[in-house]
Design a protein around this motif. Structure first.
Motif, mmCIF file in Angstrom:
data_model
loop_
_atom_site.group_PDB
_atom_site.id
_atom_site.type_symbol
_atom_site.label_atom_id
_atom_site.label_comp_id
_atom_site.label_asym_id
_atom_site.label_seq_id
_atom_site.Cartn_x
_atom_site.Cartn_y
_atom_site.Cartn_z
ATOM 1 N N LEU A 298 30.341 39.054 95.265
ATOM 2 C CA LEU A 298 30.566 39.435 94.107
ATOM 3 C C LEU A 298 30.991 38.071 93.086
ATOM 4 N N ILE A 299 31.852 37.206 93.925
ATOM 5 C CA ILE A 299 31.953 35.982 93.254
ATOM 6 C C ILE A 299 30.910 35.061 93.000
ATOM 7 N N LEU A 300 30.085 35.076 94.182
ATOM 8 C CA LEU A 300 28.608 34.493 93.985
ATOM 9 C C LEU A 300 27.907 34.949 93.102
ATOM 10 N N ALA A 301 27.666 36.178 92.807
ATOM 11 C CA ALA A 301 27.004 36.775 91.756
ATOM 12 C C ALA A 301 27.289 36.562 90.537
ATOM 13 N N ASP A 302 28.559 36.492 90.192
ATOM 14 C CA ASP A 302 29.378 35.861 88.823
ATOM 15 C C ASP A 302 29.035 34.749 88.702
ATOM 16 N N LEU A 303 29.134 33.916 89.555
ATOM 17 C CA LEU A 303 28.619 32.219 89.490
ATOM 18 C C LEU A 303 27.225 32.156 89.159
ATOM 19 N N GLU A 304 26.265 32.972 89.409
ATOM 20 C CA GLU A 304 25.044 33.011 89.116
ATOM 21 C C GLU A 304 24.831 33.459 87.750
ATOM 22 N N GLU B 19 31.194 30.171 67.886
ATOM 23 C CA GLU B 19 31.426 31.161 69.064
ATOM 24 C C GLU B 19 30.650 30.646 70.092
ATOM 25 N N ALA B 20 29.645 30.151 69.855
ATOM 26 C CA ALA B 20 28.839 29.706 71.408
ATOM 27 C C ALA B 20 29.443 28.477 71.982
ATOM 28 N N TYR B 21 30.104 27.551 71.294
ATOM 29 C CA TYR B 21 30.937 26.474 71.889
ATOM 30 C C TYR B 21 32.231 27.209 72.699
ATOM 31 N N THR B 22 32.712 28.073 71.913
ATOM 32 C CA THR B 22 33.928 28.926 72.436
ATOM 33 C C THR B 22 33.547 29.677 73.690
ATOM 34 N N THR B 23 32.590 30.440 73.886
ATOM 35 C CA THR B 23 32.028 31.008 75.120
ATOM 36 C C THR B 23 31.806 30.176 76.004
ATOM 37 N N PHE B 24 31.129 28.826 75.772
ATOM 38 C CA PHE B 24 30.661 27.958 76.916
ATOM 39 C C PHE B 24 32.120 27.507 77.436
ATOM 40 N N SER B 25 33.107 27.155 76.616
ATOM 41 C CA SER B 25 34.104 26.547 77.166
ATOM 42 C C SER B 25 34.982 27.632 78.036
ATOM 43 N N VAL B 26 35.072 28.814 77.702
ATOM 44 C CA VAL B 26 35.476 29.837 78.535
ATOM 45 C C VAL B 26 34.923 30.022 79.883
ATOM 46 N N VAL B 27 33.481 30.057 79.862
ATOM 47 C CA VAL B 27 32.888 29.997 81.149
ATOM 48 C C VAL B 27 33.096 28.797 81.835
ATOM 49 N N GLY B 28 33.184 27.692 81.397
ATOM 50 C CA GLY B 28 33.403 26.504 82.223
ATOM 51 C C GLY B 28 34.842 26.900 82.990
ATOM 52 N N LYS B 29 35.859 27.312 82.054
ATOM 53 C CA LYS B 29 37.221 27.569 82.694
ATOM 54 C C LYS B 29 37.174 28.552 83.888
ATOM 55 N N VAL B 30 36.366 29.575 83.548
ATOM 56 C CA VAL B 30 36.208 30.681 84.645
ATOM 57 C C VAL B 30 35.608 30.353 85.787
ATOM 58 N N LYS B 31 34.545 29.460 85.702
ATOM 59 C CA LYS B 31 33.685 28.965 86.922
ATOM 60 C C LYS B 31 34.488 28.051 87.578
ATOM 61 N N GLU B 32 35.425 27.225 87.122
ATOM 62 C CA GLU B 32 36.135 26.246 87.967
ATOM 63 C C GLU B 32 36.944 27.094 88.814
ATOM 64 N N GLN B 33 37.512 28.341 88.440
ATOM 65 C CA GLN B 33 38.367 29.179 88.995
ATOM 66 C C GLN B 33 37.897 29.936 90.432
ATOM 67 N N LEU B 34 36.486 30.433 89.754
ATOM 68 C CA LEU B 34 35.678 31.281 90.847
ATOM 69 C C LEU B 34 35.190 30.205 92.116
ATOM 70 N N ASP B 35 35.104 29.141 91.753
ATOM 71 C CA ASP B 35 34.610 28.059 92.746
ATOM 72 C C ASP B 35 35.979 27.928 93.717
ATOM 73 N N LYS B 36 37.044 28.219 93.156
ATOM 74 C CA LYS B 36 38.303 28.072 94.198
ATOM 75 C C LYS B 36 38.427 29.432 94.976
ATOM 76 N N GLY B 37 37.582 30.458 94.778
ATOM 77 C CA GLY B 37 37.705 31.805 95.309
ATOM 78 C C GLY B 37 38.683 32.687 94.728
ATOM 79 N N ILE B 38 38.809 32.390 93.227
ATOM 80 C CA ILE B 38 39.679 33.264 92.741
ATOM 81 C C ILE B 38 38.807 34.217 91.781
ATOM 82 N N PRO B 39 38.934 35.721 92.038
ATOM 83 C CA PRO B 39 37.861 36.536 91.210
ATOM 84 C C PRO B 39 38.502 36.353 89.569
ATOM 85 N N VAL B 40 37.816 36.882 88.530
ATOM 86 C CA VAL B 40 38.235 36.815 87.472
ATOM 87 C C VAL B 40 39.520 37.567 87.056
ATOM 88 N N ARG B 41 39.457 38.874 87.684
ATOM 89 C CA ARG B 41 40.544 39.683 87.392
ATOM 90 C C ARG B 41 41.993 39.189 87.918
#
Length: 300
Positions: A89-95, A111-133
């Motif tokens: 599920l993490i790999l699917a979210d990263l995709e 708003e597009a810059y805000t979204t991209f900033s949030v995406v970057g933050k979330v990706k960093e955590q997903l890469d460490k194996g931490i699900p978004v929830r």
């Protein structure tokens, strides 16, 4: 599936109706994911798209030992099983997140810059194996992510399928499950356990016999009923009730919603022309024996 509500038959008797309409919650049976599902292994992508459509995930985890029942990995290891699903599920979210392109140019909305900033933050955590929830996100960030429909943002209920022996040793079984959950989920625990074999056996029995059978395992109600109630709570839902000669009925509402919103669940016109609602707590209504006495005593 109907949401069990022991209040409805009581109300029906008081208001003298035979029609009872319970609330419902929908479950979709999605076959187990295998390792590599995010890259299309098994029926991976098909099942991932099914999971994307639900509001919460019920993850059934095998805990029982039985040589006659095959396991995809030929071994019973609940920790590995949970990790496999979570990883897919993490790999699917990263995709999904990798498809978000960096905004460039003066005409791009803020708003597009805000979204991209949030995406970057979330990706960093997903890469460490931490699900978004399990990530620390504020309401604004969660609102940004909602449109991406990420799989690991969905709440999860872990349902452990145990043997009858494990069901009888409830204290030991619960301790084993808690150790599994704490080691995997940093203390975030939303689980229950039941024996699917037992559930299958009691379906054929009527309610009094079911209760008698469950008593042997120190259980008050079936695992299915416990799962339905737990799912309802996990989704942040409550039932409000209406009772009259036409029917006694449970309606589904998000926790914390207003009476105005509740009226629109019954009929959209009610919300458009809303003036007031006649409300009484269930316990008071039962105590005085119906609308007549409730109004006389000023309880409505």
């Amino acid at each position: 599936i109907e949401v069990p509500d022991e209040r409805l038959p009581v109300l029906a008797k008081i208001v003298n109706t035979t029609k009872i309409v319970p609330a419902v919650v929908e479950f979709y049976d999605i076959a187990g994911l295998v390792r590599g599902a995010s890259h299309g292994e098994g029926l991976g992508n098909k099942f991932l798209s099914h999971i994307r459509e639900v509001e919460a995930i019920v993850h059934v985890v095998r805990l029982f030992e039985d040589s006659n029942v095959i396991h995809v990995s030929d071994k019973i290891n609940p920790v590995d099983d949970i990790k496999t699903i979570e990883t897919e599920l993490i790999l699917a979210d990263l995709e999904t997140l990798n498809k978000q392109k960096e905004p460039k140019g003066s005409s791009v909305p803020k708003e597009a810059y805000t979204t991209f900033s949030v995406v970057g933050k979330v990706k960093e955590q997903l890469d460490k194996g931490i699900p978004v929830r399990q990530q620390t996100l504020n309401e604004e960030e969660l609102a940004v992510l909602k449109q991406l429909n990420l799989l690991t943002l969905k709440p999860v209920i872990y349902v452990f399928n145990v043997s009858e022996t494990q069901l009888q040793n409830q204290e030991e079984t619960e301790k084993q499950i808690q150790e599994i959950m704490v080691s995997l989920l940093h203390g975030s625990i939303n689980f229950l356990f039941f024996c699917a074999k037992l559930e299958f056996d009691i379906v054929a029995l009527d309610l009094p016999d079911q209760k008698e059978y469950l008593k042997q395992f120190a259980l008050v109600e079936s695992g299915l009923n416990r799962l339905i109630k737990k799912s309802y709570q996990t989704l942040g839902l409550i039932s409000f009730l209406t009772a009259g000669t036409l029917e006694a009925r449970a309606w589904t509402l998000r926790r914390g919603e207003t009476a105005l919103r509740a009226s629109s669940v019954i009929h959209t016109d009610f919300a458009k022309k809303f003036i007031c609602a006649d409300i009484i707590p269930y316990t008071k209504f039962v105590e005085v024996g119906g609308w007549g006495k409730a109004r006389e005593q000023g309880l409505v």
